[in-house]
Motif scaffolding. Structure first.
Motif, mmCIF file in Angstrom:
data_model
loop_
_atom_site.group_PDB
_atom_site.id
_atom_site.type_symbol
_atom_site.label_atom_id
_atom_site.label_comp_id
_atom_site.label_asym_id
_atom_site.label_seq_id
_atom_site.Cartn_x
_atom_site.Cartn_y
_atom_site.Cartn_z
ATOM 1 N N ILE A 137 42.763 29.847 40.335
ATOM 2 C CA ILE A 137 43.331 30.863 40.989
ATOM 3 C C ILE A 137 42.235 31.632 41.995
ATOM 4 C CG2 ILE A 137 43.994 33.285 40.580
ATOM 5 C CD1 ILE A 137 46.014 31.244 39.482
ATOM 6 N N GLU A 138 40.875 31.637 41.486
ATOM 7 C CA GLU A 138 39.831 31.853 42.358
ATOM 8 C C GLU A 138 39.992 30.929 43.574
ATOM 9 O OE1 GLU A 138 36.363 33.861 40.824
ATOM 10 O OE2 GLU A 138 36.819 32.823 38.990
ATOM 11 N N VAL A 139 39.951 29.597 43.300
ATOM 12 C CA VAL A 139 39.789 28.782 44.402
ATOM 13 C C VAL A 139 40.798 28.868 45.397
ATOM 14 C CG1 VAL A 139 40.191 26.289 45.170
ATOM 15 C CG2 VAL A 139 38.737 27.013 43.139
ATOM 16 N N CYS A 140 42.220 29.224 45.099
ATOM 17 C CA CYS A 140 43.203 29.249 46.193
ATOM 18 C C CYS A 140 42.963 30.664 46.943
ATOM 19 C CB CYS A 140 44.620 29.670 45.214
ATOM 20 S SG CYS A 140 45.048 28.012 44.466
ATOM 21 N N ASN A 141 42.394 31.571 46.271
ATOM 22 C CA ASN A 141 42.030 32.695 46.984
ATOM 23 C C ASN A 141 41.239 32.564 47.960
ATOM 24 O OD1 ASN A 141 43.797 34.590 45.313
ATOM 25 N ND2 ASN A 141 41.962 35.376 43.879
ATOM 26 N N HIS A 142 40.012 31.649 47.907
ATOM 27 C CA HIS A 142 39.035 31.415 48.971
ATOM 28 C C HIS A 142 39.695 30.173 49.863
ATOM 29 C CE1 HIS A 142 35.060 32.791 47.175
ATOM 30 N NE2 HIS A 142 35.730 33.096 46.065
ATOM 31 N N LEU A 143 40.607 29.667 49.348
ATOM 32 C CA LEU A 143 41.284 28.742 50.480
ATOM 33 C C LEU A 143 41.977 29.594 51.588
ATOM 34 C CD1 LEU A 143 42.321 25.684 48.381
ATOM 35 C CD2 LEU A 143 40.442 26.047 49.489
ATOM 36 N N ARG A 144 42.587 30.599 51.384
ATOM 37 C CA ARG A 144 43.611 31.166 52.066
ATOM 38 C C ARG A 144 43.390 31.390 53.557
ATOM 39 N NH1 ARG A 144 44.497 36.419 51.126
ATOM 40 N NH2 ARG A 144 46.679 36.665 51.034
ATOM 41 N N LEU A 152 39.014 16.810 53.861
ATOM 42 C CA LEU A 152 38.661 18.288 54.121
ATOM 43 C C LEU A 152 39.035 19.302 52.829
ATOM 44 C CD1 LEU A 152 39.591 18.310 57.808
ATOM 45 C CD2 LEU A 152 37.260 18.468 56.817
ATOM 46 N N VAL A 153 40.291 18.898 52.378
ATOM 47 C CA VAL A 153 40.546 19.874 51.160
ATOM 48 C C VAL A 153 39.941 19.660 50.105
ATOM 49 C CG1 VAL A 153 42.592 20.030 49.596
ATOM 50 C CG2 VAL A 153 43.164 19.704 52.196
ATOM 51 N N ARG A 154 39.504 18.448 49.760
ATOM 52 C CA ARG A 154 38.351 18.417 48.623
ATOM 53 C C ARG A 154 37.266 18.982 48.925
ATOM 54 N NH1 ARG A 154 35.976 13.097 45.516
ATOM 55 N NH2 ARG A 154 35.346 12.223 47.497
ATOM 56 N N ALA A 155 36.614 19.173 50.225
ATOM 57 C CA ALA A 155 35.539 19.786 50.534
ATOM 58 C C ALA A 155 35.654 21.068 50.596
ATOM 59 C CB ALA A 155 34.820 19.406 51.839
ATOM 60 N N LEU A 156 36.904 21.610 51.001
ATOM 61 C CA LEU A 156 37.068 23.356 50.935
ATOM 62 C C LEU A 156 37.071 23.539 49.470
ATOM 63 C CD1 LEU A 156 39.925 23.490 53.475
ATOM 64 C CD2 LEU A 156 37.987 24.864 53.478
ATOM 65 N N ASP A 158 31.477 26.457 45.102
ATOM 66 C CA ASP A 158 29.933 26.940 45.184
ATOM 67 C C ASP A 158 30.137 28.528 45.396
ATOM 68 O OD1 ASP A 158 29.310 24.314 45.258
ATOM 69 O OD2 ASP A 158 28.956 24.043 47.459
ATOM 70 N N ASP A 159 31.013 28.905 46.144
ATOM 71 C CA ASP A 159 31.150 30.290 46.446
ATOM 72 C C ASP A 159 31.517 31.215 44.960
ATOM 73 O OD1 ASP A 159 30.682 30.131 49.167
ATOM 74 O OD2 ASP A 159 32.707 30.110 49.457
ATOM 75 N N ILE A 160 32.489 30.488 44.079
ATOM 76 C CA ILE A 160 32.588 31.083 42.917
ATOM 77 C C ILE A 160 31.372 31.123 41.974
ATOM 78 C CG2 ILE A 160 33.838 30.736 40.717
ATOM 79 C CD1 ILE A 160 36.056 29.894 42.520
ATOM 80 N N ARG A 161 30.674 29.910 42.006
ATOM 81 C CA ARG A 161 29.438 30.014 40.937
ATOM 82 C C ARG A 161 28.357 31.016 41.437
ATOM 83 N NH1 ARG A 161 31.050 24.476 40.201
ATOM 84 N NH2 ARG A 161 30.018 23.886 42.477
ATOM 85 N N ALA A 162 28.286 31.229 42.628
ATOM 86 C CA ALA A 162 27.419 32.099 43.570
ATOM 87 C C ALA A 162 27.627 33.546 43.310
ATOM 88 C CB ALA A 162 27.048 31.855 44.835
ATOM 89 N N GLY A 163 29.079 33.919 42.836
ATOM 90 C CA GLY A 163 29.292 35.134 42.609
ATOM 91 C C GLY A 163 30.126 35.742 44.244
ATOM 92 N N ARG A 164 30.240 34.906 45.072
ATOM 93 C CA ARG A 164 30.842 35.226 46.468
ATOM 94 C C ARG A 164 32.315 35.621 46.574
ATOM 95 N NH1 ARG A 164 26.523 31.934 48.249
ATOM 96 N NH2 ARG A 164 27.766 30.149 48.160
ATOM 97 N N ARG A 165 32.849 36.708 46.524
ATOM 98 C CA ARG A 165 34.128 36.770 46.371
ATOM 99 C C ARG A 165 35.057 36.536 47.516
ATOM 100 N NH1 ARG A 165 35.971 40.133 42.504
ATOM 101 N NH2 ARG A 165 37.880 41.090 43.713
ATOM 102 N N ALA A 166 36.155 35.865 47.279
ATOM 103 C CA ALA A 166 37.022 35.540 48.290
ATOM 104 C C ALA A 166 37.521 36.684 49.238
ATOM 105 C CB ALA A 166 38.439 34.882 47.935
ATOM 106 N N LEU A 167 37.749 36.603 50.733
ATOM 107 C CA LEU A 167 38.152 37.680 51.505
ATOM 108 C C LEU A 167 39.824 37.876 51.418
ATOM 109 C CD1 LEU A 167 37.143 39.259 54.205
ATOM 110 C CD2 LEU A 167 38.218 37.343 55.319
ATOM 111 N N PRO A 168 39.790 39.190 51.182
ATOM 112 C CA PRO A 168 41.122 39.218 50.959
ATOM 113 C C PRO A 168 42.214 39.702 52.012
ATOM 114 C CG PRO A 168 40.039 41.514 50.506
ATOM 115 C CD PRO A 168 39.192 40.394 50.719
#
Length: 364
Positions: A138-145, A246-250, A256-266
């Motif tokens: 779920i968090e990954v999908c938020n970051h991909l948007r 590119l999708v795997r890298a995204l 990486d962002d989730i582990r670092a506590g960086r929230r996805a841009l809403p």
């Protein structure tokens, strides 16, 4: 294996080699596939479509080898059935015989959604990437948007409909916009938030069931994976490999962002929807709406920014050199839509253009 596991689904059209019209030959094609590949073929909604699915892969090399084998075998089976296998995102001419696969689920979908189901076949490429668990998905999908409109613009491959150029780079995207449960992935706080929303949509009849969550990125119902399904089917194996990298890298960058506590841009949903429409309309020609900055920017500027953003993950996965070379190729030859339009301008003949697309489906 240096990165998350990946799997790829590719959908193809079956076309009449003379007229370019859709041919309902999928059952025959499936029966003519080599026995060892029949398990990698899936029944699709239309009889004029063939879907092939890779095994779970650990490297781009494995993905490429599997894609080559499947495309070659499916093309030979299609030829034996009197059709051409073409990697094209939308029906280019027409579908004289509209046949829905004989399956209770497909029949229920046809009964529920009515005339929308009468739209001709469209074909996408779906990339699945392994993640630790569903909450993480779920968090990954938020970051991909914010990045998926750029991915969509890079993979447009369906300008034709009704025998003419629609003026859109991805007619598939325009056609699919009629379906109520398809489009940009909503921003969810948790898996429970997603499940609650899906229950509401099912109760309202927007979806028949939870399997009809058809957003551009979605968590799998059965496996710890994220599925990105925004792309038109790619014109060649090389294009699919670039998309996969590119999708795997995204996904790796999101982890990486989730582990670092960086929230996805809403990003607001209307902005994201506009960015996807812009990507489907223009591809990489001209400007794209940048949903993060909420302004239009040159398309290739956004592509380069995406590449810089995922470079650490590409490097970690062992994919950087391959992705760099394939991106340089894309910059030179253009998107699938660019190539189709150039060929049509050269020949002035749509069936000849589609025959060239069928050749490139296998040879690249």
């Amino acid at each position: 294996m240096n990165g998350p596991t990946v799997g790829v689904e590719e959908e193809f059209l079956l076309l009449d080699p003379r007229t370019g019209e859709n041919v309902p030959a999928a059952p025959s094609v499936a029966g003519k596939l080599p026995e060892e590949l029949r398990g990698q073929s899936r029944r699709e909604f239309r009889h004029s479509m063939v879907e092939m699915v890779t095994p779970v892969c650990g490297s781009l090399g494995e993905v490429a080898e599997s894609l080559r084998r499947m495309r070659q075998a499916a093309a030979e089976a299609a030829a034996a059935a009197g059709a051409s296998l073409v990697a094209l995102g939308a029906t280019p001419v027409g579908e004289p015989r509209l046949l829905v696969t004989d399956d209770p689920r497909y029949e229920a979908i046809a009964g529920h959604y009515g005339p929308i189901v009468g739209d001709p076949a469209v074909c996408g490429c779906h990339v699945h990437v392994g993640v630790p668990d569903r909450e993480t998905a779920i968090e990954v999908c938020n970051h991909l948007r914010p990045w998926l409109p750029v991915v969509q613009a890079m993979t447009v491959n369906s300008p034709f409909f009704g025998g003419v150029d629609t003026g859109h780079a991805s007619w598939r995207a325009m056609q699919l916009d009629r379906w109520p449960s398809l489009g940009p992935t909503p921003y969810f706080a948790s898996a429970a938030d997603l499940d609650r929303t899906v229950r509401l949509l099912v109760d309202a009849g927007v979806m028949l069931d939870e399997t009809l969550v058809l957003w551009h990125a979605r968590p799998s119902l059965r496996y710890p994976t994220v599925e990105v399904r925004v792309a038109d089917v790619c014109p060649s194996v090389a294009d699919t490999v670039l998309l996969t990298a590119l999708v795997r890298a995204l996904v790796g960058t999101a982890l990486d962002d989730i582990r670092a506590g960086r929230r996805a841009l809403p990003v607001p949903d209307p902005v994201l929807k506009a960015a996807h429409w812009n990507a489907a309309h223009s591809g990489l020609s001209g400007k794209l709406l940048d949903p993060s900055r909420e302004r239009a920017r040159p398309a290739w500027e956004l592509v380069d920014e995406l590449f810089r953003t995922v470079t650490p993950a590409l490097d970690r996965h062992g994919d950087l050199d391959t992705a760099y070379d394939l991106l340089a190729c894309l910059r030179t030859v253009g998107t699938g839509t660019d190539r189709l339009r150039r060929e049509l301008e050269r020949t002035g003949d749509l069936p000849a253009t589609l025959a060239d697309a069928a050749r490139r489906t296998v040879t690249g």
